[in-house]
Design a protein around this motif. Structure first.
Motif, PDB file in Angstrom:
ATOM      1  N   ALA A  12       0.859  -1.182   0.000  1.00 12.82           N
ATOM      2  CA  ALA A  12       0.000   0.000   0.000  1.00 12.82           C
ATOM      3  C   ALA A  12       0.895   1.231   0.000  1.00 12.82           C
ATOM      4  O   ALA A  12       1.854   1.314   0.779  1.00 12.82           O
ATOM      5  CB  ALA A  12      -0.886   0.000   1.247  1.00 12.82           C
ATOM      6  N   ILE A  19       5.582   4.306   1.217  1.00 12.35           N
ATOM      7  CA  ILE A  19       4.954   3.180   1.925  1.00 12.35           C
ATOM      8  C   ILE A  19       5.057   3.316   3.449  1.00 12.35           C
ATOM      9  O   ILE A  19       4.566   2.470   4.189  1.00 12.35           O
ATOM     10  CB  ILE A  19       5.526   1.819   1.461  1.00 12.35           C
ATOM     11  CG1 ILE A  19       7.031   1.701   1.743  1.00 12.35           C
ATOM     12  CG2 ILE A  19       5.233   1.579   0.000  1.00 12.35           C
ATOM     13  CD1 ILE A  19       7.588   0.285   1.553  1.00 12.35           C
ATOM     14  N   ALA A  20       5.741   4.341   3.923  1.00 12.72           N
ATOM     15  CA  ALA A  20       5.864   4.603   5.372  1.00 12.72           C
ATOM     16  C   ALA A  20       6.381   6.032   5.527  1.00 12.72           C
ATOM     17  O   ALA A  20       6.709   6.706   4.541  1.00 12.72           O
ATOM     18  CB  ALA A  20       6.837   3.620   6.015  1.00 12.72           C
ATOM     19  N   ARG A  24      10.536   5.838   8.940  1.00 13.90           N
ATOM     20  CA  ARG A  24      10.209   4.436   8.704  1.00 13.90           C
ATOM     21  C   ARG A  24       9.101   3.909   9.600  1.00 13.90           C
ATOM     22  O   ARG A  24       8.889   2.686   9.691  1.00 13.90           O
ATOM     23  CB  ARG A  24      11.457   3.542   8.816  1.00 13.90           C
ATOM     24  CG  ARG A  24      12.599   3.992   7.909  1.00 13.90           C
ATOM     25  CD  ARG A  24      13.692   2.969   7.794  1.00 13.90           C
ATOM     26  NE  ARG A  24      13.579   2.135   6.611  1.00 13.90           N
ATOM     27  CZ  ARG A  24      13.802   2.550   5.371  1.00 13.90           C
ATOM     28  NH1 ARG A  24      14.128   3.795   5.143  1.00 13.90           N
ATOM     29  NH2 ARG A  24      13.688   1.731   4.357  1.00 13.90           N
ATOM     30  N   GLN A  26       5.250   3.117  10.625  1.00  9.54           N
ATOM     31  CA  GLN A  26       4.082   2.703   9.867  1.00  9.54           C
ATOM     32  C   GLN A  26       3.065   3.842   9.771  1.00  9.54           C
ATOM     33  O   GLN A  26       2.859   4.565  10.755  1.00  9.54           O
ATOM     34  CB  GLN A  26       3.439   1.540  10.621  1.00  9.54           C
ATOM     35  CG  GLN A  26       2.783   0.535   9.750  1.00  9.54           C
ATOM     36  CD  GLN A  26       2.383  -0.710  10.538  1.00  9.54           C
ATOM     37  OE1 GLN A  26       2.487  -0.756  11.754  1.00  9.54           O
ATOM     38  NE2 GLN A  26       1.927  -1.700   9.835  1.00  9.54           N
ATOM     39  N   THR A  54      11.120  -4.821   7.690  1.00  9.07           N
ATOM     40  CA  THR A  54       9.718  -4.680   8.083  1.00  9.07           C
ATOM     41  C   THR A  54       9.490  -5.273   9.476  1.00  9.07           C
ATOM     42  O   THR A  54       8.734  -4.714  10.282  1.00  9.07           O
ATOM     43  CB  THR A  54       8.809  -5.367   7.033  1.00  9.07           C
ATOM     44  OG1 THR A  54       8.986  -4.674   5.791  1.00  9.07           O
ATOM     45  CG2 THR A  54       7.353  -5.342   7.424  1.00  9.07           C
ATOM     46  N   HIS A  81      21.414 -11.355   7.943  1.00  7.36           N
ATOM     47  CA  HIS A  81      22.421 -11.217   9.006  1.00  7.36           C
ATOM     48  C   HIS A  81      21.882 -11.521  10.404  1.00  7.36           C
ATOM     49  O   HIS A  81      22.519 -11.185  11.399  1.00  7.36           O
ATOM     50  CB  HIS A  81      23.015  -9.796   8.958  1.00  7.36           C
ATOM     51  CG  HIS A  81      23.580  -9.458   7.611  1.00  7.36           C
ATOM     52  ND1 HIS A  81      22.954  -8.585   6.742  1.00  7.36           N
ATOM     53  CD2 HIS A  81      24.672  -9.921   6.980  1.00  7.36           C
ATOM     54  CE1 HIS A  81      23.660  -8.525   5.614  1.00  7.36           C
ATOM     55  NE2 HIS A  81      24.707  -9.317   5.737  1.00  7.36           N
ATOM     56  N   THR A 121      24.633 -12.453  -0.634  1.00  3.90           N
ATOM     57  CA  THR A 121      23.241 -12.041  -0.547  1.00  3.90           C
ATOM     58  C   THR A 121      22.380 -13.295  -0.646  1.00  3.90           C
ATOM     59  O   THR A 121      22.858 -14.336  -1.105  1.00  3.90           O
ATOM     60  CB  THR A 121      22.914 -11.024  -1.671  1.00  3.90           C
ATOM     61  OG1 THR A 121      21.579 -10.556  -1.496  1.00  3.90           O
ATOM     62  CG2 THR A 121      23.049 -11.612  -3.053  1.00  3.90           C
ATOM     63  N   GLY A 146      10.236  -2.151   0.884  1.00  2.00           N
ATOM     64  CA  GLY A 146      10.727  -1.705  -0.408  1.00  2.00           C
ATOM     65  C   GLY A 146      11.965  -2.432  -0.916  1.00  2.00           C
ATOM     66  O   GLY A 146      12.075  -2.750  -2.102  1.00  2.00           O
ATOM     67  N   THR A 148      12.963  -5.479  -0.147  1.00  2.00           N
ATOM     68  CA  THR A 148      12.605  -6.865  -0.476  1.00  2.00           C
ATOM     69  C   THR A 148      11.865  -6.923  -1.808  1.00  2.00           C
ATOM     70  O   THR A 148      12.161  -7.752  -2.669  1.00  2.00           O
ATOM     71  CB  THR A 148      11.746  -7.449   0.668  1.00  2.00           C
ATOM     72  OG1 THR A 148      12.543  -7.477   1.840  1.00  2.00           O
ATOM     73  CG2 THR A 148      11.253  -8.844   0.349  1.00  2.00           C
ATOM     74  N   PRO A 176      10.360   5.543   2.588  1.00  2.00           N
ATOM     75  CA  PRO A 176      10.464   4.357   1.738  1.00  2.00           C
ATOM     76  C   PRO A 176       9.380   4.293   0.662  1.00  2.00           C
ATOM     77  O   PRO A 176       8.271   4.796   0.867  1.00  2.00           O
ATOM     78  CB  PRO A 176      10.324   3.190   2.725  1.00  2.00           C
ATOM     79  CG  PRO A 176      10.062   3.735   4.055  1.00  2.00           C
ATOM     80  CD  PRO A 176      10.169   5.218   4.007  1.00  2.00           C
TER      81      PRO A 176
HETATM   82  N1  LIG Z   1       2.920   0.162   3.054  1.00  2.00           N
HETATM   83  C1  LIG Z   1       3.253  -1.114   2.944  1.00  2.00           C
HETATM   84  O1  LIG Z   1       2.569  -1.887   2.240  1.00  2.00           O
HETATM   85  C2  LIG Z   1       4.436  -1.643   3.696  1.00  2.00           C
HETATM   86  C3  LIG Z   1       4.625  -3.036   3.811  1.00  2.00           C
HETATM   87  C4  LIG Z   1       5.754  -3.489   4.495  1.00  2.00           C
HETATM   88  C5  LIG Z   1       6.669  -2.597   5.018  1.00  2.00           C
HETATM   89  N2  LIG Z   1       6.464  -1.267   4.882  1.00  2.00           N
HETATM   90  C6  LIG Z   1       7.459  -0.305   5.387  1.00  2.00           C
HETATM   91  O2  LIG Z   1       8.687  -0.576   4.724  1.00  2.00           O
HETATM   92  C7  LIG Z   1       9.782  -0.196   5.574  1.00  2.00           C
HETATM   93  C8  LIG Z   1      10.754  -1.351   5.615  1.00  2.00           C
HETATM   94  O3  LIG Z   1      11.279  -1.527   4.315  1.00  2.00           O
HETATM   95  P1  LIG Z   1      12.803  -1.894   4.099  1.00  2.00           P
HETATM   96  O4  LIG Z   1      13.096  -1.811   2.643  1.00  2.00           O
HETATM   97  O5  LIG Z   1      13.605  -1.108   5.059  1.00  2.00           O
HETATM   98  O6  LIG Z   1      12.841  -3.364   4.663  1.00  2.00           O
HETATM   99  P2  LIG Z   1      12.500  -4.816   4.100  1.00  2.00           P
HETATM  100  O7  LIG Z   1      12.404  -4.861   2.634  1.00  2.00           O
HETATM  101  O8  LIG Z   1      11.365  -5.339   4.909  1.00  2.00           O
HETATM  102  O9  LIG Z   1      13.804  -5.575   4.597  1.00  2.00           O
HETATM  103  C9  LIG Z   1      15.032  -5.241   3.986  1.00  2.00           C
HETATM  104  C10 LIG Z   1      16.120  -6.107   4.514  1.00  2.00           C
HETATM  105  O10 LIG Z   1      15.837  -7.474   4.274  1.00  2.00           O
HETATM  106  C11 LIG Z   1      17.019  -8.108   3.884  1.00  2.00           C
HETATM  107  N3  LIG Z   1      16.805  -8.614   2.505  1.00  2.00           N
HETATM  108  C12 LIG Z   1      15.672  -8.567   1.796  1.00  2.00           C
HETATM  109  N4  LIG Z   1      15.826  -9.199   0.609  1.00  2.00           N
HETATM  110  C13 LIG Z   1      17.087  -9.646   0.581  1.00  2.00           C
HETATM  111  C14 LIG Z   1      17.828 -10.400  -0.366  1.00  2.00           C
HETATM  112  N5  LIG Z   1      17.324 -10.830  -1.519  1.00  2.00           N
HETATM  113  N6  LIG Z   1      19.098 -10.680  -0.084  1.00  2.00           N
HETATM  114  C15 LIG Z   1      19.622 -10.268   1.079  1.00  2.00           C
HETATM  115  N7  LIG Z   1      18.964  -9.572   2.032  1.00  2.00           N
HETATM  116  C16 LIG Z   1      17.700  -9.276   1.777  1.00  2.00           C
HETATM  117  C17 LIG Z   1      18.157  -7.102   4.051  1.00  2.00           C
HETATM  118  O11 LIG Z   1      18.605  -7.237   5.406  1.00  2.00           O
HETATM  119  P3  LIG Z   1      20.016  -6.642   5.972  1.00  2.00           P
HETATM  120  O12 LIG Z   1      19.810  -5.163   6.076  1.00  2.00           O
HETATM  121  O13 LIG Z   1      20.175  -7.284   7.291  1.00  2.00           O
HETATM  122  O14 LIG Z   1      21.071  -7.000   4.966  1.00  2.00           O
HETATM  123  C18 LIG Z   1      17.433  -5.803   3.826  1.00  2.00           C
HETATM  124  O15 LIG Z   1      18.034  -4.666   4.363  1.00  2.00           O
HETATM  125  C19 LIG Z   1       9.188   0.128   6.932  1.00  2.00           C
HETATM  126  O16 LIG Z   1       9.142   1.514   7.072  1.00  2.00           O
HETATM  127  C20 LIG Z   1       7.764  -0.445   6.856  1.00  2.00           C
HETATM  128  O17 LIG Z   1       6.874   0.291   7.652  1.00  2.00           O
HETATM  129  C21 LIG Z   1       5.372  -0.759   4.247  1.00  2.00           C
END
Ligand SMILES: NC(=O)c1ccc[n+]([C@@H]2O[C@H](COP(=O)([O-])OP(=O)(O)OC[C@H]3O[C@@H](n4cnc5c(N)ncnc54)[C@H](OP(=O)(O)O)[C@@H]3O)[C@@H](O)[C@H]2O)c1
Length: 226
Positions: A12, A19-20, A24, A26, A54, A81, A121, A146, A148, A176
């Motif tokens: 969303a 998205i946040a 960061r 929610q 997330t 990690h 990775t 984002g 992921t 994000p």
């Molecule tokens: N509005 C929505 O629909 C929604 C949904 C979900 C989340 N969010 C928001 O999104 C934000 C979080 O997003 P984000 O991008 O920071 O986090 P994320 O995508 O949830 O997690 C990212 C972390 O996951 C690991 N990762 C993911 N895919 C990987 C891969 N293929 N290989 C290696 N590591 C991988 C890495 O960890 P390491 O850093 O440990 O290397 C990376 O930093 C928050 O603010 C949350 O509130 C919004």
């Protein structure tokens, strides 16, 4: 032939593509109608996947209201990690959880299964294959964040992309977005085909299929009635 699950990315975003919040945290973006849709979607999928970012930011349950351990989707966390706290809700007993980490990460979790795959990775195609072939998961709902989502697009592991665009502006250059990470796309980007557009309360749900999927015959590609 190798079999991977059907992969559906759902998120969303605000009307300005966030998205946040910039910190960061929610933000309530989904309308009540969209929340009901996501709840129904979760019921249909074998598994729900998020990145550790997330888990750390939102501490989600990733469960379906009223469902039990046996009827909830399997929760999957990409955590290269080992940053997921022991007390995170995704590790509670409401549903089975699969942790995915790097080969070199020796962190242990109290969960159903830990997959260690990839050196620098996470080996996403290998993980998807393992989920399909070893665990029997036929469908994965990727719920963010984002970074992921960007990894799934980068690996061309997307069968459907739905994004709810909510009636609010969040703002902030560093907030994000649905597809963050380091960026990789060619100047043409990833082309999507708009399949549907539906008003859901004070927002709209857009359903896309990536062009790399349409007409392709990827090994093990699955279709889904979800
Ligand atoms: N509005 C929505 O629909 C929604 C949904 C979900 C989340 N969010 C928001 O999104 C934000 C979080 O997003 P984000 O991008 O920071 O986090 P994320 O995508 O949830 O997690 C990212 C972390 O996951 C690991 N990762 C993911 N895919 C990987 C891969 N293929 N290989 C290696 N590591 C991988 C890495 O960890 P390491 O850093 O440990 O290397 C990376 O930093 C928050 O603010 C949350 O509130 C919004």
């Amino acid at each position: 032939m190798t079999m991977r699950p059907f992969i559906h990315i759902n998120c969303a975003m605000s009307a300005d593509g966030k998205i946040a919040g910039e910190d960061r945290t929610q933000v309530r973006i989904s309308s009540e109608e969209d929340k009901a849709r996501v709840s129904g979607l979760r019921r249909k999928y074998d598994s729900i996947l998020v990145g550790v970012g997330t888990v750390v930011a939102d501490d989600p349950h990733l469960t379906v209201k009223g469902a039990s351990y046996d009827t909830n989707p399997i929760r999957i966390v990409l955590d290269p990690h080992g940053r997921t706290p022991d007390e995170a809700r995704v590790l509670n007993e409401a549903a089975p959880t699969v942790m995915v980490t790097l080969e070199g990460c020796d962190r242990e979790w109290d969960c159903e299964e830990t997959i260690r795959m990839g050196k620098e990775t996470i080996d996403l195609p290998g993980v998807m294959e393992a989920l399909g072939e070893d665990i029997g998961i036929e469908s994965v709902l990727v719920e963010g964040g984002g970074r992921t989502i960007s990894e799934f697009f980068r690996a061309k592991l997307v069968d459907r992309y739905t994004v709810f665009v909510g009636g609010l502006v969040i703002g902030g250059a560093d907030a994000p977005t649905p597809c963050d990470g380091s960026g990789w796309v060619s100047e043409d980007g990833v082309k999507l085909e708009l399949m549907d557009c539906e008003v859901l309360g004070n927002g709209a749900l857009l359903t896309f299929e990536p062009r790399f999927r349409i007409g392709s015959s990827q090994a093990g590609e699955r279709t889904c009635s979800c």
